[in-house]
Design a protein around this motif. Sequence first.
Motif, PDB file in Angstrom:
ATOM      1  N   GLY A 107      54.102  52.174  41.585  1.00  0.00           N
ATOM      2  CA  GLY A 107      54.885  53.523  41.234  1.00  0.00           C
ATOM      3  C   GLY A 107      56.176  53.490  41.385  1.00  0.00           C
ATOM      4  N   LEU A 108      56.994  54.380  41.071  1.00  0.00           N
ATOM      5  CA  LEU A 108      58.135  54.242  41.483  1.00  0.00           C
ATOM      6  C   LEU A 108      58.841  54.561  42.965  1.00  0.00           C
ATOM      7  CD1 LEU A 108      58.294  54.822  38.463  1.00  0.00           C
ATOM      8  CD2 LEU A 108      60.159  56.076  38.593  1.00  0.00           C
ATOM      9  N   ILE A 117      51.046  58.185  36.706  1.00  0.00           N
ATOM     10  CA  ILE A 117      51.865  58.393  37.723  1.00  0.00           C
ATOM     11  C   ILE A 117      51.952  59.574  38.258  1.00  0.00           C
ATOM     12  CG2 ILE A 117      53.810  57.583  39.260  1.00  0.00           C
ATOM     13  CD1 ILE A 117      54.415  55.490  37.164  1.00  0.00           C
ATOM     14  N   LEU A 150      61.935  46.444  37.364  1.00  0.00           N
ATOM     15  CA  LEU A 150      62.333  47.505  36.433  1.00  0.00           C
ATOM     16  C   LEU A 150      62.929  48.509  37.145  1.00  0.00           C
ATOM     17  CD1 LEU A 150      62.034  48.067  33.405  1.00  0.00           C
ATOM     18  CD2 LEU A 150      59.849  49.077  34.081  1.00  0.00           C
ATOM     19  N   PHE A 176      57.084  59.553  44.318  1.00  0.00           N
ATOM     20  CA  PHE A 176      55.935  59.054  43.320  1.00  0.00           C
ATOM     21  C   PHE A 176      54.964  58.301  43.981  1.00  0.00           C
ATOM     22  CE2 PHE A 176      58.035  59.784  39.364  1.00  0.00           C
ATOM     23  CZ  PHE A 176      59.353  60.402  39.778  1.00  0.00           C
ATOM     24  N   GLY A 177      53.734  58.550  43.483  1.00  0.00           N
ATOM     25  CA  GLY A 177      52.469  57.670  43.977  1.00  0.00           C
ATOM     26  C   GLY A 177      52.542  56.408  43.228  1.00  0.00           C
ATOM     27  N   PRO A 178      51.858  55.469  43.699  1.00  0.00           N
ATOM     28  CA  PRO A 178      51.470  54.033  43.192  1.00  0.00           C
ATOM     29  C   PRO A 178      51.225  53.865  41.792  1.00  0.00           C
ATOM     30  CG  PRO A 178      49.825  54.519  44.624  1.00  0.00           C
ATOM     31  CD  PRO A 178      50.616  55.801  44.778  1.00  0.00           C
ATOM     32  N   GLY A 179      50.693  54.881  41.293  1.00  0.00           N
ATOM     33  CA  GLY A 179      50.185  55.019  39.726  1.00  0.00           C
ATOM     34  C   GLY A 179      48.606  54.632  39.862  1.00  0.00           C
ATOM     35  N   GLN A 215      60.812  50.021  39.964  1.00  0.00           N
ATOM     36  CA  GLN A 215      59.495  49.805  39.895  1.00  0.00           C
ATOM     37  C   GLN A 215      59.149  48.451  39.776  1.00  0.00           C
ATOM     38  OE1 GLN A 215      57.897  51.197  36.160  1.00  0.00           O
ATOM     39  NE2 GLN A 215      55.822  51.914  36.968  1.00  0.00           N
ATOM     40  N   PHE A 242      64.853  52.446  36.724  1.00  0.00           N
ATOM     41  CA  PHE A 242      64.969  53.748  35.966  1.00  0.00           C
ATOM     42  C   PHE A 242      66.143  54.341  36.545  1.00  0.00           C
ATOM     43  CE2 PHE A 242      61.574  53.351  32.862  1.00  0.00           C
ATOM     44  CZ  PHE A 242      60.424  52.280  33.697  1.00  0.00           C
ATOM     45  N   PHE A 284      69.595  60.137  39.828  1.00  0.00           N
ATOM     46  CA  PHE A 284      68.653  59.288  40.512  1.00  0.00           C
ATOM     47  C   PHE A 284      68.377  57.864  39.993  1.00  0.00           C
ATOM     48  CE2 PHE A 284      67.102  62.938  43.091  1.00  0.00           C
ATOM     49  CZ  PHE A 284      67.214  63.836  42.248  1.00  0.00           C
ATOM     50  N   TYR A 307      52.955  61.988  35.199  1.00  0.00           N
ATOM     51  CA  TYR A 307      53.661  61.162  34.143  1.00  0.00           C
ATOM     52  C   TYR A 307      52.634  60.106  33.542  1.00  0.00           C
ATOM     53  CZ  TYR A 307      57.877  62.756  36.454  1.00  0.00           C
ATOM     54  OH  TYR A 307      59.084  63.593  36.935  1.00  0.00           O
ATOM     55  N   PHE A 356      64.016  60.485  32.511  1.00  0.00           N
ATOM     56  CA  PHE A 356      64.134  59.267  32.768  1.00  0.00           C
ATOM     57  C   PHE A 356      64.631  58.527  31.558  1.00  0.00           C
ATOM     58  CE2 PHE A 356      62.066  58.532  36.772  1.00  0.00           C
ATOM     59  CZ  PHE A 356      61.393  59.750  36.965  1.00  0.00           C
ATOM     60  N   GLY A 357      65.352  57.559  31.878  1.00  0.00           N
ATOM     61  CA  GLY A 357      65.879  56.427  30.828  1.00  0.00           C
ATOM     62  C   GLY A 357      64.760  55.381  30.725  1.00  0.00           C
ATOM     63  N   THR A 358      64.953  54.631  29.713  1.00  0.00           N
ATOM     64  CA  THR A 358      63.943  53.758  29.253  1.00  0.00           C
ATOM     65  C   THR A 358      63.680  52.695  29.967  1.00  0.00           C
ATOM     66  OG1 THR A 358      65.674  52.798  27.663  1.00  0.00           O
ATOM     67  CG2 THR A 358      64.173  54.448  26.816  1.00  0.00           C
ATOM     68  N   SER A 413      59.126  54.010  29.020  1.00  0.00           N
ATOM     69  CA  SER A 413      59.606  54.987  30.343  1.00  0.00           C
ATOM     70  C   SER A 413      58.505  55.859  30.628  1.00  0.00           C
ATOM     71  CB  SER A 413      60.835  55.689  29.863  1.00  0.00           C
ATOM     72  OG  SER A 413      61.494  56.544  30.916  1.00  0.00           O
ATOM     73  N   PHE A 442      48.861  54.023  32.133  1.00  0.00           N
ATOM     74  CA  PHE A 442      49.301  53.890  33.529  1.00  0.00           C
ATOM     75  C   PHE A 442      50.046  55.417  33.755  1.00  0.00           C
ATOM     76  CE2 PHE A 442      49.842  52.132  37.412  1.00  0.00           C
ATOM     77  CZ  PHE A 442      50.895  52.084  37.981  1.00  0.00           C
ATOM     78  N   TYR A 460      65.868  54.851  40.425  1.00  0.00           N
ATOM     79  CA  TYR A 460      64.318  54.313  41.093  1.00  0.00           C
ATOM     80  C   TYR A 460      64.107  52.767  40.604  1.00  0.00           C
ATOM     81  CZ  TYR A 460      63.092  59.267  41.794  1.00  0.00           C
ATOM     82  OH  TYR A 460      63.226  60.463  42.327  1.00  0.00           O
ATOM     83  N   LEU A 485      62.733  66.074  35.840  1.00  0.00           N
ATOM     84  CA  LEU A 485      63.293  64.753  35.816  1.00  0.00           C
ATOM     85  C   LEU A 485      63.351  64.167  34.469  1.00  0.00           C
ATOM     86  CD1 LEU A 485      63.142  62.694  39.016  1.00  0.00           C
ATOM     87  CD2 LEU A 485      64.971  63.751  38.354  1.00  0.00           C
TER      88      LEU A 485
END
Lengths: 114, 117
Positions: free
Chosen positions: A43-44, B93, A88, B108-111, A38, A90, A34, B36, A104-106, B43, B91, A36, A102
């Motif tokens: 959020g993503l 999420i 950003l 995903f939510g907006p955080g 940001q 991901f 995937f 998260y 995630f990368g950095t 990340s 943050f 994403y 999942l």
Amino acid sequence: AQSVAQPEDQVNVAEGNPLTVKCTYSVSGNPYLFWYVQYPNRGLQFLLKYITGDNLVKGSYGFEAEFNKSQTSFHLKKPSALVSDSALYFCAVRSGFGNEKLTFGTGTRLTIIP
Amino acid sequence: GAVVSQHPSWVICKSGTSVKIECRSLDFQATTMFWYRQFPKQSLMLMATSNEGSKATYEQGVEKDKFLINHASLTLSTLTVTSAHPEDSSFYICSAQPRLARDYEQYFGPGTRLTVT
């Protein structure tokens, strides 16, 4: 254990030029991949995914990614960058074996220069 | 479709108090929700996975007594940070996986930005 590597913390591209954001992965079995995006304090947002089928996946906002099994890569690309693409990004992977997590990368910060 | 909301979007609380963050799937039912945590310029780190009607599964190193997760319905999960300390500032999420998810998609939510003073 599964993992994702995004080797570049920062990528700068001139507006109108093609862009590439790199991602390599490690996972047991078939990968679900995937991308994403940001934006600040948000959020993503889902861009695209590879599950199976054609190695070239097209997604939102003109982005595409190519799954390369031999190189275990899933690089994100766009033919012509827009300033609004600055964000950003991901890459994420999960195993196709029912593992719901999942990884995630950095993240890679993409800056499009006008 | 597939919208996930979080409330509040930001919160400031004093050290020692508790804060509840809500995550809602607005137009779909989610059997699984994920929480998260994201530190500045880093990340996303999975904290826990919650399934409707059952106890959450926490990732290694996450204190279950400090980060209470409740997934009471197919559209709502809550994260309560108990006895918050400045190091809990982050943050947060959430994401939701539809009950009839195809290809294990997560939305995903907006955080929620939490600042503990």
